[in-house]
Design a protein around this motif. Structure first.
Motif, PDB file in Angstrom:
ATOM      1  N   ARG A 259       5.258  12.491 -25.140  1.00 35.16           N
ATOM      2  CA  ARG A 259       5.639  11.133 -25.522  1.00 35.16           C
ATOM      3  C   ARG A 259       6.294  11.110 -26.902  1.00 35.16           C
ATOM      4  N   TYR A 260       5.854  12.003 -27.781  1.00 30.15           N
ATOM      5  CA  TYR A 260       6.360  12.033 -29.141  1.00 30.15           C
ATOM      6  C   TYR A 260       6.680  13.476 -29.531  1.00 30.15           C
ATOM      7  N   HIS A 261       7.592  13.637 -30.487  1.00 27.41           N
ATOM      8  CA  HIS A 261       7.893  14.939 -31.071  1.00 27.41           C
ATOM      9  C   HIS A 261       7.678  14.867 -32.579  1.00 27.41           C
ATOM     10  N   LYS A 262       7.402  16.056 -33.179  1.00 28.51           N
ATOM     11  CA  LYS A 262       7.162  16.091 -34.619  1.00 28.51           C
ATOM     12  C   LYS A 262       7.289  17.512 -35.150  1.00 28.51           C
ATOM     13  N   ASN A 263       7.969  17.639 -36.303  1.00 24.25           N
ATOM     14  CA  ASN A 263       7.976  18.860 -37.121  1.00 24.25           C
ATOM     15  C   ASN A 263       8.744  20.026 -36.501  1.00 24.25           C
ATOM     16  N   ASP A 301       8.688  18.774 -42.210  1.00 22.10           N
ATOM     17  CA  ASP A 301       7.711  17.770 -41.805  1.00 22.10           C
ATOM     18  C   ASP A 301       8.477  16.500 -41.465  1.00 22.10           C
ATOM     19  N   THR A 302       8.589  16.202 -40.166  1.00 19.38           N
ATOM     20  CA  THR A 302       9.345  15.022 -39.741  1.00 19.38           C
ATOM     21  C   THR A 302       8.383  13.899 -39.362  1.00 19.38           C
ATOM     22  N   PRO A 303       8.838  12.659 -39.431  1.00 21.04           N
ATOM     23  CA  PRO A 303       7.987  11.551 -38.990  1.00 21.04           C
ATOM     24  C   PRO A 303       7.679  11.664 -37.504  1.00 21.04           C
ATOM     25  N   LEU A 304       6.561  11.111 -37.108  1.00 23.97           N
ATOM     26  CA  LEU A 304       6.230  11.036 -35.684  1.00 23.97           C
ATOM     27  C   LEU A 304       7.234  10.110 -35.017  1.00 23.97           C
ATOM     28  N   GLN A 305       8.078  10.706 -34.147  1.00 23.25           N
ATOM     29  CA  GLN A 305       9.183   9.951 -33.560  1.00 23.25           C
ATOM     30  C   GLN A 305       8.686   9.008 -32.473  1.00 23.25           C
ATOM     31  N   ARG A 310      13.089  10.783 -28.630  1.00 27.14           N
ATOM     32  CA  ARG A 310      12.178  11.749 -29.232  1.00 27.14           C
ATOM     33  C   ARG A 310      12.943  12.595 -30.246  1.00 27.14           C
ATOM     34  N   SER A 311      12.246  13.052 -31.287  1.00 29.79           N
ATOM     35  CA  SER A 311      12.885  13.883 -32.297  1.00 29.79           C
ATOM     36  C   SER A 311      11.804  14.673 -33.018  1.00 29.79           C
ATOM     37  N   PRO A 312      12.030  15.943 -33.344  1.00 28.19           N
ATOM     38  CA  PRO A 312      13.223  16.768 -33.097  1.00 28.19           C
ATOM     39  C   PRO A 312      13.470  17.022 -31.606  1.00 28.19           C
ATOM     40  N   ARG A 333      17.813  16.290 -34.845  1.00 27.10           N
ATOM     41  CA  ARG A 333      16.955  15.106 -34.814  1.00 27.10           C
ATOM     42  C   ARG A 333      17.772  13.941 -34.267  1.00 27.10           C
ATOM     43  N   LEU A 334      17.075  12.982 -33.702  1.00 30.62           N
ATOM     44  CA  LEU A 334      17.725  11.783 -33.169  1.00 30.62           C
ATOM     45  C   LEU A 334      17.228  10.586 -33.952  1.00 30.62           C
ATOM     46  N   ASP A 335      18.143   9.734 -34.377  1.00 32.26           N
ATOM     47  CA  ASP A 335      17.707   8.549 -35.110  1.00 32.26           C
ATOM     48  C   ASP A 335      17.324   7.441 -34.128  1.00 32.26           C
ATOM     49  N   ALA A 336      16.965   6.288 -34.678  1.00 30.54           N
ATOM     50  CA  ALA A 336      16.458   5.206 -33.827  1.00 30.54           C
ATOM     51  C   ALA A 336      17.487   4.732 -32.818  1.00 30.54           C
ATOM     52  N   ALA A 337      18.765   4.932 -33.132  1.00 29.39           N
ATOM     53  CA  ALA A 337      19.825   4.529 -32.213  1.00 29.39           C
ATOM     54  C   ALA A 337      20.201   5.626 -31.230  1.00 29.39           C
TER      55      ALA A 337
END
Length: 455
Positions: A259-263, A301-305, A310-312, A333-337
């Motif tokens: 569901r989510y990606h991180k780091n 260290d990326t935010p919880l997308q 999803r990102s990274p 990484r993918l931004d909110a858009a």
């Protein structure tokens, strides 16, 4: 090497402009692939293949062998004879179970036989073996590797002594309901006899899983390896395998799959002693847990997308320059858009240094050009664009547009052939018109530098 910090500092200080795919149009640098061939038409299905083990060059036979997924993700191989300049017809070596995850990965054993691996999504690991060495002709055998139970995403490494190691991700909850759906660790199997028999990591080291974060409060307990890359021994260090990966899981929603990606994380694996080490040389033993990866392996260290996008991204690339002294990762990484941003993160004497180098690109694979420079193959994030753009990356820091490879139709995957010989350097898998593996209307292309004229 005393001057290295000054070289790195100067490179970091140099301005790096962001480039879109259009920036590469019309550029041309010696060494970039320009020869282009369609080797199979209207045969490729949607595939989730990672940028690894797509093809191999056999120096003894003077042939290049490639693999790809056809309808139902059935596994096919083809060969190119460099003496005659001709491609063979495709040969089916195994069934794919109508699942885009069940793509082929190919390696050549020390005895010359070709081995094609596939993970039957979350269930089994299989290997198809060529009947004769140095050839795809004949009826292949297809055998399950029981030690690979629960396997997805096989990635293969052949060590200098001929040992073959296959990393896979285990969906532990499908084998034992005690484990949640978002606990999906990495393990491997190893063969010391050319793929005839196999031993699990647990048998070899006592550890069932080798990269296995568990019980994280954010539920990010799934491993997505983007790429692994074999590095032969060099002065002052043994052979090793660079690995880059990201985490996935249910995040704040609980135990949910992907569901989510991180780091982003980076680690080295040693085929000789089966131990893992950080880029800074910390010995982590035969398995890596969450505390170790957070302390020693985290690149970014990326935010919880949030759920979409999803990102990274699932694909990350790994390499090193200056004889392995400067490891780096290329990731998206993918931004909110949903816009794709390409990052390069390099390990300098001052620590990991991250920089965004491009937008609108999807990185696919890369090849070493010289001790400092790599060539990165990309596709546009616009699915209608029919071209592969190449960029050069120097010292893990300087990103520059290089050339384009026009293709008749959009491309979904790119893999550099292991030990390639031009003109069969990279495999370009054309995009199919739909995601299900029962739709197979993409092309298979091969690109490379044109043969040198004789005389």
């Amino acid at each position: 090497m005393r001057a290295l910090p000054y070289v790195v500092a100067a490179a970091i200080a140099a301005p790096l402009a962001l480039h879109t795919p259009a920036a590469a149009a019309g550029a041309s640098v010696s060494g970039a692939p320009t020869a282009f061939t369609t080797v199979a038409s209207n045969v490729a299905a949607r595939t989730d293949r990672r940028p690894t083990n797509g093809g191999v060059y056999d120096r003894r036979a003077g042939k290049t062998f490639i693999s790809w997924g056809g309808r139902f993700e059935d596994n096919y191989v083809q060969e190119y004879d460099h003496r005659t300049g001709r491609w063979s017809a495709p040969v089916k070596v195994a069934g794919g179970g109508n699942d885009t995850h069940n793509y082929p990965t190919i390696v050549q054993a020390g005895d010359g036989h070709l081995l094609v691996f596939r993970g039957m999504h979350n269930r089994e690991l299989w290997v198809a073996r060529s009947p004769e060495p140095h050839s795809i002709a004949g009826t292949w055998t297809d055998t399950e590797i029981p030690e690979g139970l629960g396997a997805t995403y096989p990635m293969v490494v052949k060590a200098a002594n001929g040992d073959i190691v296959v990393f896979v991700r285990e969906t532990a909850g499908d084998l034992d309901p005690r484990y949640p759906s978002d606990f999906r660790p990495m393990k491997y199997v190893r063969s010391t006899d050319g793929g005839r028999t196999w031993a699990s990591a647990e048998t070899l080291t006592g550890e069932r899983w080798v990269i296995a974060p568990r019980d994280r409060p954010d539920n990010m307990n799934e491993i997505y390896i983007g790429q692994l890359r074999y590095e032969p021994a060099a002065p002052g260090r043994p052979e090793r395998v660079g690995i880059v990966y990201t985490l996935a899981g249910g995040g704040p929603e609980g135990h949910l799959h992907d569901r989510y990606h991180k780091n982003v994380y980076h680690v080295y694996f040693s085929p000789a002693d089966l131990r893992f080490r950080s880029a800074s040389g910390v010995d982590l033993g035969v398995a890596v847990d969450d505390a170790e990866q957070e302390r020693h392996l985290k690149v970014v260290d990326t935010p919880l997308q949030t759920v979409n996008p999803r990102s990274p991204d699932y694909i990350q690339l790994v390499g090193a320059t200056l004889g392995g002294h400067l490891p780096f990762a290329v990731w998206m990484r993918l931004d909110a858009a949903g816009v794709v941003h390409t990052h390069v993160t390099v390990r300098t004497p001052l620590g990991w240094h991250d920089r965004e180098v491009a937008s609108g690109l999807r990185v696919r694979d890369m090849e070493r050009v010289d001790p400092l420079t790599w060539r990165v193959y990309t596709t546009s994030s616009d699915p209608a664009v029919t071209a592969v753009a190449t960029y050069t990356l120097t010292a893990g820091l300087l990103w520059r547009p290089e050339a384009t490879i026009p293709t008749p139709r959009p491309v979904q995957r790119v893999e550099v052939v292991d030990g390639y010989r031009d003109p069969a350097r990279v495999i370009l898998t054309g995009a199919s018109s739909a995601r299900p593996a029962d739709v197979a209307d993409g092309d298979i292309y091969v690109a490379g530098a044109p043969p040198r004229p004789r005389g």
